[in-house]
Scaffold this active site. Structure first.
Site, PDB file in Angstrom:
ATOM      1  N   ASP A 227       0.857  -1.182   0.000  1.00 33.99           N
ATOM      2  CA  ASP A 227       0.000   0.000   0.000  1.00 33.99           C
ATOM      3  C   ASP A 227       0.894   1.232   0.000  1.00 33.99           C
ATOM      4  O   ASP A 227       1.702   1.429   0.916  1.00 33.99           O
ATOM      5  CB  ASP A 227      -0.926  -0.002   1.220  1.00 33.99           C
ATOM      6  CG  ASP A 227      -1.848   1.200   1.235  1.00 33.99           C
ATOM      7  OD1 ASP A 227      -2.805   1.219   0.445  1.00 33.99           O
ATOM      8  OD2 ASP A 227      -1.595   2.132   2.033  1.00 33.99           O
ATOM      9  N   GLU A 323      -1.772  -1.699  -6.165  1.00 34.17           N
ATOM     10  CA  GLU A 323      -3.025  -1.069  -6.578  1.00 34.17           C
ATOM     11  C   GLU A 323      -2.862  -0.359  -7.917  1.00 34.17           C
ATOM     12  O   GLU A 323      -1.785   0.145  -8.236  1.00 34.17           O
ATOM     13  CB  GLU A 323      -3.486  -0.067  -5.513  1.00 34.17           C
ATOM     14  CG  GLU A 323      -3.903  -0.701  -4.215  1.00 34.17           C
ATOM     15  CD  GLU A 323      -4.359   0.335  -3.198  1.00 34.17           C
ATOM     16  OE1 GLU A 323      -5.559   0.370  -2.865  1.00 34.17           O
ATOM     17  OE2 GLU A 323      -3.502   1.121  -2.756  1.00 34.17           O
ATOM     18  N   ASP A 405      -3.478   2.227   6.739  1.00 36.45           N
ATOM     19  CA  ASP A 405      -2.594   1.704   5.707  1.00 36.45           C
ATOM     20  C   ASP A 405      -2.280   0.229   5.923  1.00 36.45           C
ATOM     21  O   ASP A 405      -2.168  -0.545   4.962  1.00 36.45           O
ATOM     22  CB  ASP A 405      -1.299   2.516   5.661  1.00 36.45           C
ATOM     23  CG  ASP A 405      -1.545   3.975   5.292  1.00 36.45           C
ATOM     24  OD1 ASP A 405      -2.548   4.234   4.593  1.00 36.45           O
ATOM     25  OD2 ASP A 405      -0.751   4.844   5.700  1.00 36.45           O
TER      26      ASP A 405
END
Length: 481
Positions: A227, A323, A405
């Site tokens: 992340d 992502e 996170d």
């Protein structure tokens, strides 16, 4: 033309070295790059001339069958015509023999690629932002670059010089032992070389076909979710339960105070003016060079940190989940744009993708609308909203309290196992939010009618405008994270 296909067991990578050319070699390098730009401009003008001619003939009422034929922009067609006109065209006749044929081929190849991108984009066959019609390159703004694919391209045995066609042997600022050693062992083959002027000096980049090493990840059966963020550059949570955090070096912030001071100094000097033809003063050149050195140092430090981070991730884990961030949309937030650009989210994903492939692993890309931050990593419940300023995730179903996170990284790690086995709630890509419209998607702005706004000619009432503004801020936060 037949496309290059790498041999099984080989990968294509680049080796870049800084050059230390003398005055004559510097002049010849600039001449080759200028020849590439001139060939590009000629190709753009030659192809577009037929377009304007057809348009003029159509305005005269000439039938379509009798219009001027379209000119092909394929690389073989451009090469054939250019070789015919370069000896007679006054733009090239006096000096085209001074440079290698590869310089002109570079410009023609770039023009062919530009027209191909334009055609595919216009037909909807190219992803990304729409590409416009190719334009001529300015002598003052064009990047100096030239590519060599044939001729004498080699790394010398002394590991301090390289040889390029028509340019001869040029000294290298750093040792070329890594590439020279592979070439001697027969595990590497040079395909092409590109010289480019950037960061105030010349660089040469060798495109090399290298035998893939037998390296494998240290933990090939472990998946990790990465992340990315601004304050903490990367939060990594793997399938074994281990969580790591990598702080953001923030190289741009470190040098910001000095950059501001140097920029003020440059603004006080007499700079160039292309409109009046005024040349910069010597003091301006010195101040501008000093400022550019700081920019170049920041860029080098950033690149070094990102390469070390991505190499460590690819060397340890067999599966990496990242992502699909909308970085271009993030940069529209002017409060975070500089920090986001300094972090290099897109570069991290690009490096992880090819480095995991080299190490025998694979990369899983989570969908852009996958609610990694709003999904509980314990029970899989999806929150309807999670503003950006809320840094601690609190689950309403199982009372889990965890860093935002870390929660997102765990969900990304679970996504790899869910796609492999088809199980798992938190990693399920089809997990739905509590609201039917989907809390993980951007709210679509709709136009209110005049009756819905209370009959006001100016639009919504003050309270309605305030609510709309709050919704827009929440939507922006969801888009960023």
């Amino acid at each position: 033309m037949r496309k290059f296909e790498q041999r099984p067991g080989f990968v294509v990578q680049a080796y870049r070295f800084a050059l230390d050319p003398n005055a004559e070699q510097d002049r010849r390098l600039r001449s080759h790059c200028g020849a590439a730009r001139a060939a590009y401009n000629w190709a753009v003008s030659w192809v577009e001339a037929s377009w304007w001619q057809r348009k003029a003939e159509e305005s005269y009422g000439i039938p379509a069958a009798e219009l001027t034929e379209w000119r092909s922009w394929s690389l073989p067609a451009l090469r054939k015509v250019f070789n015919e006109v370069k000896r007679a065209d006054p733009r090239f006749a006096d000096w085209w023999e001074e440079n290698s044929k590869e310089a002109y081929s570079t410009g023609l190849a770039n023009a062919a690629a530009a027209f191909d991108n334009y055609a595919k984009s216009k037909r909807g066959r190219r992803k990304g932002k729409q590409v416009g019609v190719p334009h001529r390159k300015s002598k003052h703004k064009a990047r100096l670059s030239c590519r060599f694919t044939t001729g004498a391209i080699r790394v010398e045995a002394d590991r301090r010089h390289v040889t390029l066609p028509r340019l001869g042997t040029i000294r290298v600022h750093e040792s070329t032992r890594k590439l020279e050693r592979r070439i001697n062992d027969g595990t590497a083959r040079i395909l092409s070389a590109t010289v480019r002027w950037e960061q105030g000096r010349w660089f040469v980049s060798f495109q090399v076909e290298v035998m893939k090493s037998g390296r494998v990840a240290v933990r090939p059966d472990v998946a990790v979710g990465v992340d990315l963020g601004v304050k903490c550059l990367a939060v990594m949570a793997d399938s074994s339960g281990e969580v790591r955090q990598v702080s953001n070096p923030a190289h741009d912030d470190t040098a910001l105070k000095r950059l501001k001071r140097l920029s003020r100094r440059v603004s006080r000097r007499q700079g160039p003016d292309r409109h009046t033809g005024k040349k910069p003063s010597r003091r301006w050149l010195i101040a501008n060079a000093e400022r550019n050195r700081v920019h170049h140092r920041v860029a080098n430090l950033r690149a070094d940190a990102l390469h070390k981070l991505t190499t460590a991730i690819a060397a340890e884990y067999g599966t990496v989940v990242v992502e699909d961030l909308n970085v271009a949309g993030m940069l529209k937030n002017h409060r975070l744009a500089r920090r986001i650009q300094d972090a290099g989210f897109g570069e991290i994903r690009r490096q992880i993708t090819y480095k995991t492939d080299w190490a025998g692993g694979h990369t899983v890309v989570a969908g852009r609308w996958y609610p990694s931050s709003k999904t509980c990593s314990n029970c899989g419940t999806v929150k309807a909203k999670l503003p950006l300023h809320v840094r601690v995730f609190t689950c309403d179903a199982c009372d889990l309290v965890i860093d935002r996170d870390v929660n997102a990284a765990r969900n990304l790690a679970d996504l790899a196992s869910a796609r492999t086995t088809g199980t798992g709630v938190a990693g399920d890509p089809d997990a739905q939010a509590s609201k039917p419209r989907g809390a993980d998607r951007k709210t679509r702005a709709t136009t209110r009618s005049r009756e819905a706004t209370g009959g006001r000619a100016g639009g919504a009432a003050p309270q309605q405008r305030k609510e709309a503004r709050d919704r827009h801020q929440d939507t922006t936060a969801l888009t960023l994270w």
